[in-house]
Design a protein around this motif. Sequence first.
Motif, PDB file in Angstrom:
ATOM      1  N   LEU A   1       0.739  -1.031   0.181  1.00 19.20           N
ATOM      2  CA  LEU A   1      -0.382  -0.006  -0.310  1.00 19.20           C
ATOM      3  C   LEU A   1       0.749   1.297  -0.363  1.00 19.20           C
ATOM      4  O   LEU A   1       0.445   2.236   0.404  1.00 19.20           O
ATOM      5  CB  LEU A   1      -0.992   0.030   1.206  1.00 19.20           C
ATOM      6  CG  LEU A   1      -1.680  -1.105   1.271  1.00 19.20           C
ATOM      7  CD1 LEU A   1      -3.095  -1.137   2.552  1.00 19.20           C
ATOM      8  CD2 LEU A   1      -2.750  -0.957  -0.078  1.00 19.20           C
ATOM      9  N   LYS A   2       1.979   1.292  -0.326  1.00 20.78           N
ATOM     10  CA  LYS A   2       3.142   2.382  -0.394  1.00 20.78           C
ATOM     11  C   LYS A   2       2.583   3.264  -1.681  1.00 20.78           C
ATOM     12  O   LYS A   2       2.298   2.902  -2.648  1.00 20.78           O
ATOM     13  CB  LYS A   2       4.797   2.450  -0.657  1.00 20.78           C
ATOM     14  CG  LYS A   2       5.182   1.418   0.329  1.00 20.78           C
ATOM     15  CD  LYS A   2       6.763   0.768  -0.055  1.00 20.78           C
ATOM     16  CE  LYS A   2       6.866   2.580   0.327  1.00 20.78           C
ATOM     17  NZ  LYS A   2       8.795   2.044   0.189  1.00 20.78           N
ATOM     18  N   THR A   3       2.767   4.668  -1.656  1.00 21.04           N
ATOM     19  CA  THR A   3       2.649   5.586  -2.432  1.00 21.04           C
ATOM     20  C   THR A   3       3.212   6.576  -2.417  1.00 21.04           C
ATOM     21  O   THR A   3       3.528   7.076  -3.839  1.00 21.04           O
ATOM     22  CB  THR A   3       1.017   6.265  -2.011  1.00 21.04           C
ATOM     23  OG1 THR A   3       1.915   7.158  -0.679  1.00 21.04           O
ATOM     24  CG2 THR A   3      -0.044   5.410  -2.039  1.00 21.04           C
ATOM     25  N   GLU A   4       3.920   6.610  -2.390  1.00 27.31           N
ATOM     26  CA  GLU A   4       5.545   7.096  -2.807  1.00 27.31           C
ATOM     27  C   GLU A   4       6.908   6.144  -1.929  1.00 27.31           C
ATOM     28  O   GLU A   4       6.872   5.396  -1.296  1.00 27.31           O
ATOM     29  CB  GLU A   4       5.586   8.641  -1.563  1.00 27.31           C
ATOM     30  CG  GLU A   4       4.238   9.291  -1.482  1.00 27.31           C
ATOM     31  CD  GLU A   4       5.119  10.744  -0.454  1.00 27.31           C
ATOM     32  OE1 GLU A   4       5.256  10.832  -0.038  1.00 27.31           O
ATOM     33  OE2 GLU A   4       3.626  11.852  -0.286  1.00 27.31           O
ATOM     34  N   PHE A   5       7.941   7.025  -2.724  1.00 24.84           N
ATOM     35  CA  PHE A   5       9.189   6.344  -3.140  1.00 24.84           C
ATOM     36  C   PHE A   5      10.264   7.184  -3.367  1.00 24.84           C
ATOM     37  O   PHE A   5      10.018   7.678  -3.912  1.00 24.84           O
ATOM     38  CB  PHE A   5       9.332   5.650  -4.368  1.00 24.84           C
ATOM     39  CG  PHE A   5       7.803   4.183  -4.016  1.00 24.84           C
ATOM     40  CD1 PHE A   5       7.829   3.477  -4.220  1.00 24.84           C
ATOM     41  CD2 PHE A   5       6.828   5.093  -5.171  1.00 24.84           C
ATOM     42  CE1 PHE A   5       6.588   2.458  -3.807  1.00 24.84           C
ATOM     43  CE2 PHE A   5       5.403   3.829  -5.209  1.00 24.84           C
ATOM     44  CZ  PHE A   5       5.322   2.480  -4.340  1.00 24.84           C
ATOM     45  N   ALA A   6      11.214   6.557  -2.568  1.00 27.35           N
ATOM     46  CA  ALA A   6      12.300   7.467  -2.359  1.00 27.35           C
ATOM     47  C   ALA A   6      13.668   7.482  -4.326  1.00 27.35           C
ATOM     48  O   ALA A   6      13.810   8.793  -3.868  1.00 27.35           O
ATOM     49  CB  ALA A   6      13.753   7.591  -1.203  1.00 27.35           C
ATOM     50  N   ASN A   7      13.174   6.732  -4.487  1.00 29.74           N
ATOM     51  CA  ASN A   7      14.336   6.407  -6.420  1.00 29.74           C
ATOM     52  C   ASN A   7      13.528   5.263  -7.337  1.00 29.74           C
ATOM     53  O   ASN A   7      12.489   4.810  -6.527  1.00 29.74           O
ATOM     54  CB  ASN A   7      15.946   6.609  -5.886  1.00 29.74           C
ATOM     55  CG  ASN A   7      16.010   5.409  -5.168  1.00 29.74           C
ATOM     56  OD1 ASN A   7      15.213   3.913  -5.231  1.00 29.74           O
ATOM     57  ND2 ASN A   7      16.733   5.644  -3.845  1.00 29.74           N
ATOM     58  N   ASP A   8      14.130   5.311  -7.741  1.00 33.23           N
ATOM     59  CA  ASP A   8      13.490   4.149  -8.607  1.00 33.23           C
ATOM     60  C   ASP A   8      13.575   3.103  -8.396  1.00 33.23           C
ATOM     61  O   ASP A   8      13.067   2.187  -8.632  1.00 33.23           O
ATOM     62  CB  ASP A   8      14.209   5.093 -10.634  1.00 33.23           C
ATOM     63  CG  ASP A   8      13.470   5.973 -10.791  1.00 33.23           C
ATOM     64  OD1 ASP A   8      12.770   6.594 -11.049  1.00 33.23           O
ATOM     65  OD2 ASP A   8      14.055   6.203 -11.942  1.00 33.23           O
ATOM     66  N   ASP A   9      15.000   2.741  -7.851  1.00 38.22           N
ATOM     67  CA  ASP A   9      15.640   1.603  -7.417  1.00 38.22           C
ATOM     68  C   ASP A   9      14.489   1.081  -6.255  1.00 38.22           C
ATOM     69  O   ASP A   9      14.287   0.003  -6.552  1.00 38.22           O
ATOM     70  CB  ASP A   9      16.970   1.707  -6.518  1.00 38.22           C
ATOM     71  CG  ASP A   9      17.685   1.284  -7.668  1.00 38.22           C
ATOM     72  OD1 ASP A   9      17.600   1.476  -8.576  1.00 38.22           O
ATOM     73  OD2 ASP A   9      18.995   2.406  -7.500  1.00 38.22           O
TER      74      ASP A   9
END
Length: 551
Positions: free
Chosen positions: A487-495
């Motif tokens: 249920l994550k909506t935000e990611f620190a980077n592409d990896d």
Amino acid sequence: MDFNISFKLSSNTIIISKMKKTVEQKNLNNTNVINLKELKFSCSYILENKELVSSFLNVTILKKNINTVVISSNDIADISLELVNTWEHIKKIIFKEDKEINMDIFLKLIDNHYIEEIELYSMSKYLIERLDVNKNLIVKTRSQIEKKSSFMIINSLNSFSDIYYKKYIIVSENDDLEDIRTFINLNDKLKTVKIMKYSNELLTTILDELISNKKKNIRIEIEEKNNDLKTIFNSVNYLKKVNKDYLEENNIAFKLNYSDAYKKKNLFKEINFKMFTTIIVFIMITAAVTLMLDYYAQFKDNETVEKELVDINKIIDDASSNNNLDENDRDIDYIDNREETITTTKKVGSSYSNAYYTNYKQVFNELMKKNDDTVGYLMVNNTKINYPVVQASTNSYYLNRDFNKRKNSMGWIFMDYRNNPTNLDKNTIIYGHNIKQGIMFGTLKYALNSSWYRKESNQIITFNTPTKNMKWRIFSIYKIPATEDYLKTEFANDDEYMNFVNMLKSRSLYDFNVKIDASSKILTLSTCFSHTTRHVVHAVLIEEEEIKNQE
């Protein structure tokens, strides 16, 4: 040989007797010479004028309110019963002679349709049973049983009819077991056996005789006083277990009668047990009522949702009817939301038209008039999922509210409050209850069937917003114990994002072979498969089109 018979009236009784002396024959038409207190006829005259004699005597019986016939000797029983059987007001027949009733007399009694009771000296058990079963008659015998045991004295068994009709007996371990066996064999009305002084042999004998004689509907009562309860419990439980089928089928029951002294001594225990039983019954009744009320509430909530869907589908129909499609564009897969089974059909002019041929600008304008929380429209092919999507400031709001924002246990289809509905996030999450009636995400479980997810047309999901029409391709379907890691909506980077995507792919029950890169956007559909399990579908955006104002 001819003989004479007299008919003598006494109170409510007519006595029929055989006379030795000859008498002058009466002319029944000459009423001046007839003595109504005692009428006398020859046997031959009665046989020759049976209907006349019977009718005349019947009038007399009615006038005198007579209901009983006494037949003085068995040798005139045949001719007497020829007359008696025509008198409907006669309810009782008494045979005065101390002699057993034979088969000829019995057959005459069987022909009578009016009598209710017979008193006689003796009659075989077989014939009494025939009268009792076929005619529902009470048969009383006068023949006394000469030698009486203590069992017979205590139970007042003085004659055969006493034995046959007895409904309640008292027994004890000191009684002659052979007397008890004989009684059960002859008796046909027994309802209760009361054991005063208990022994295992006594109870076993009684039960064996009841079973061998195919008795039913009988209660065996055992007195607690002066008996060992442990022995009684052990024996009764064993016999109930061994004879379980017969006892249940024929309603043979056991009852333990506690003495006043025992009740007083164990009063506190009994009160506690009754209180505990009462509480359990109360809890069960309360639970049943609560369950029924809950089912009713769900029924009403479902009914409300169905009415809302009618309005929503009308909006879709109106928007679709404004578009002119050629025949090739109209061939699309759909599922009718009124059907329970999965179907794939070609539909023309339906509210399930392809998103690119529905005026969604018009659709969203109308939907937002009903609910300004509307942020999208979701359709999953070959399910009943065909709903506007709403979004609130918290994820709990639409868990128990419908599209019109009214309280409803069915909830509605809603977007995670963290998502941006205008410029979609990397992971847009949509929730809905798994309703067993099939509404909301109740048919998302279809996606777990291989026959569903292997069909390529089912792998395309339509999710539109007020600004864009979009198609999404499924790349992962799975069930998983309750977790929030998908249920994550935000990611620190592409990896981090690609690791997240690869985790979702690894869980899938089928390899859809869909390529996803760091620039891709995904759609997540989530519902509760059970209290501890989630059912999840992930799809990647593959096509989008700006919605233009179609007027």
